[in-house]
Every structure is written in C-alpha cells, then in structure tokens.
Design an enzyme around this catalytic site. Structure first.
Site, PDB file in Angstrom:
ATOM      1  N   GLY A   1       0.808  -1.214   0.000  1.00 35.97           N
ATOM      2  CA  GLY A   1       0.000   0.000   0.000  1.00 35.97           C
ATOM      3  C   GLY A   1       0.836   1.257   0.000  1.00 35.97           C
ATOM      4  N   SER A   2       0.492   2.201  -0.887  1.00 35.95           N
ATOM      5  CA  SER A   2       1.231   3.472  -0.946  1.00 35.95           C
ATOM      6  C   SER A   2       0.355   4.650  -0.537  1.00 35.95           C
ATOM      7  CB  SER A   2       1.789   3.706  -2.358  1.00 35.95           C
ATOM      8  OG  SER A   2       0.731   3.896  -3.291  1.00 35.95           O
ATOM      9  N   GLY A   3      -0.608   4.373   0.348  1.00 38.74           N
ATOM     10  CA  GLY A   3      -1.376   5.462   0.939  1.00 38.74           C
ATOM     11  C   GLY A   3      -0.571   6.109   2.050  1.00 38.74           C
ATOM     12  N   PHE A   4      -1.243   6.808   2.961  1.00 36.35           N
ATOM     13  CA  PHE A   4      -0.518   7.508   4.018  1.00 36.35           C
ATOM     14  C   PHE A   4       0.294   6.546   4.884  1.00 36.35           C
ATOM     15  CE2 PHE A   4      -4.031  10.581   3.268  1.00 36.35           C
ATOM     16  CZ  PHE A   4      -3.252  11.670   2.923  1.00 36.35           C
ATOM     17  N   GLY A   5      -0.302   5.407   5.256  1.00 32.66           N
ATOM     18  CA  GLY A   5       0.398   4.459   6.117  1.00 32.66           C
ATOM     19  C   GLY A   5       1.631   3.882   5.461  1.00 32.66           C
TER      20      GLY A   5
ATOM     21  N   VAL B   1      -1.739  -7.269  -4.529  1.00 32.38           N
ATOM     22  CA  VAL B   1      -1.394  -8.367  -3.628  1.00 32.38           C
ATOM     23  C   VAL B   1      -2.604  -9.293  -3.480  1.00 32.38           C
ATOM     24  CG1 VAL B   1      -0.812  -8.970  -1.251  1.00 32.38           C
ATOM     25  CG2 VAL B   1       0.371  -7.093  -2.398  1.00 32.38           C
TER      26      VAL B   1
ATOM     27  N   GLU C   1     -18.098  18.076   2.539  1.00 26.48           N
ATOM     28  CA  GLU C   1     -17.282  18.848   1.590  1.00 26.48           C
ATOM     29  C   GLU C   1     -17.839  18.757   0.175  1.00 26.48           C
ATOM     30  OE1 GLU C   1     -12.909  18.385   3.759  1.00 26.48           O
ATOM     31  OE2 GLU C   1     -13.638  16.833   2.408  1.00 26.48           O
TER      32      GLU C   1
END
Length: 283
Positions: A19-23, A87, A182
């Site tokens: 995963g290349s999100g924030f985590g 994955v 939003e």
C-alpha cells in the site's frame, strides 16, 4: 508459491510494505536511513491524497495535483523499491507475498511485513447500491462523479420537460461525514455561483441538493457545536439536510430513506446519487 521468490542481494533485512497510501508511504520513508531494503507494492503507481478527492470530483483540481507518482516520491531513497501489483496472497509461515500485474505473478520473500492496504467504500451489506450511487475512494471514482455532475447540468440544458429537468438537477449525497459535507458544499457552490449565467434554458441555482445521514447530526466525530455550524452553513447554501434518515434503497431513478424517528419512508427522485456513508477495509 515458488521455491525462490525475490529477495534483495544485500543480505539486509527485507521489509515488504503493501500500500502506498498515508500508512505505507510514511512507513517506507521512515526506513530510508535504516539498514534494511524496502519493497513497496501497490496496485496503482501513485500516492493519492484522499482528502482532496472531492475537489477533483467537482472540477477544482486535476487528478495529477493530488496523485503524485510514487516512484518520483522515492526517487532519491535508494533502499526503497517501488513495485506495481495487486497483492492476492500472503503465506505467513514461509513469509512470502504474492502480487499480480496482468498475467504476471511475482513473489516477494520478507523478514518484516507492513500491511497498509487502505480502505474502500462500504454499503453496509447493500453492495448493489454501488451501481447507481458510486462512492469516492479512488481517482477513477472522482472522475466518474465529475462526469456525472457535469452531465446532469448539460442534459438539463437540452431537455424541455420541466419534470425531467428537475430530476436531472436533483443531487442526493448519502453520508454527512467530512467527505459528504465537503462534496455537498462544493456542488452547492457550483450550482449557486460557479455555473451562474452559463446556461440558457434554466438557472443552475434551481438545483436541489439533499444530504442524508442516519446519524442525528452532521459531522458526528467533530462534536455537536461544529456539527450544527456545518449544517447551518450548508443550509445557507440551499442544501436540504435530512438527519436520522436511513437509506433503504437506491435505484436508477431515486433514493428511498426511512425516518428513524417516525418510521416513515420517503423517496427522492434524483439524477445524481453519491455514496459517502461508510468505510470498509481493503479485501
């Protein structure tokens, strides 16, 4: 699983990050000076700044402005390798991760595994709602919503049927959390201000915008005072906020909800339906 999955030749510990999100992004960057090799696997080739997805959906930002290339982010961090792939399997006993990219299968042996695969949209067991009320978790979602929102105004310009125009210009957003609030506010801004004077056959300000939520207040995590203030702001923009409204059905033409206090069901005919009510872990 193959007998010889990939492992760096350095002899150092191999950390696989999914995963290349924030985590995933911050975990991999934190290891830049550690004596380890990092393989970052993600199904996309970009890091998505999700809080601004609503601005892509409403045309304020282009997709590239909130989705920088992951490879570019790690370009000057030599111990991090970026790999694109989905994955599909993890063997925790042999410590091997399997990823797929098209018809190519890859296998990655690890010493340490960080799972940060993010989240998707939850429809609370009503996944068939997704066909008519898309969520907003990916760039593709935001671009689809942008197309739907713009198309509603363009179709309203072309029809001479008042009832059809009213339906086209009715927007229902389900979920009064940060994303829903939003997005609702931005659609209202578009209708009341941005599109003002741009159409010949109707006034964009005639658009009807509904915000539904089963909770008793807007923005529940932010407390009652801020929730009330956000609701008043939306209502000043012409948004019809309906709380204690549990959605029971979404189809091609409408949204049906039940008032949790009176048990009465109401159906709203709408041309655009947007779901921002729930979050589910990545499969």
């Amino acid at each position: 699983m193959p007998e010889t999955p990939y492992r760096p030749h350095s002899g150092r510990r191999h950390v696989v990050v999914v995963g290349s999100g924030f985590g995933g992004l911050f975990a991999a960057r934190k290891l830049k000076d550690a004596e380890v090799d990092v393989t970052l696997i993600d199904r996309t080739n970009h890091h998505l700044f999700q809080p601004l997805l609503y601005q892509v959906a409403t045309g304020l930002l282009s997709s590239g402005e909130i989705a920088p290339s992951t490879r570019q982010i790690f370009d000057k961090i030599p111990n991090v390798r970026v790999v694109k792939g989905d994955v599909t399997d993890i063997d925790v006993e042999k410590k091997i991760v399997k990823s797929e990219l098209g018809d190519i299968n890859n296998y990655w042996e690890y010493d340490d595994l960080i799972l940060a695969a993010g989240a998707g949209q939850s429809y609370f067991g009503n996944d068939h709602f997704a066909e008519f009320a898309p969520g907003m978790k990916t760039l593709d979602d935001a671009l689809e919503l942008r197309a739907n929102i713009i198309a509603a105004f363009e179709k309203a310009e072309l029809t001479d049927d008042p009832a059809e125009r009213e339906k086209l210009l009715t927007f229902v957003i389900v979920g009064a959390g940060p994303t829903g609030v939003e997005l609702t506010g931005q659609i209202a801004e578009m209708a009341k201000r941005s599109f003002n004077g741009q159409f010949s056959n109707f006034s964009p300000s005639s658009a009807k915008i509904y915000l539904l939520d089963g909770a008793p207040q807007v923005l529940p995590p932010f407390g009652k005072r801020l929730g009330r203030k956000a609701q008043r702001t939306l209502e000043k923009l012409g948004v019809d906020v309906r709380l204690n409204a549990m959605v029971t059905n979404v189809d091609e033409n409408s949204v049906t909800y039940k008032d949790m206090k009176t048990e009465q069901e109401t159906t709203i005919e709408a041309g655009v339906k947007i779901w921002s009510a729930g979050v589910a872990a990545s499969p």
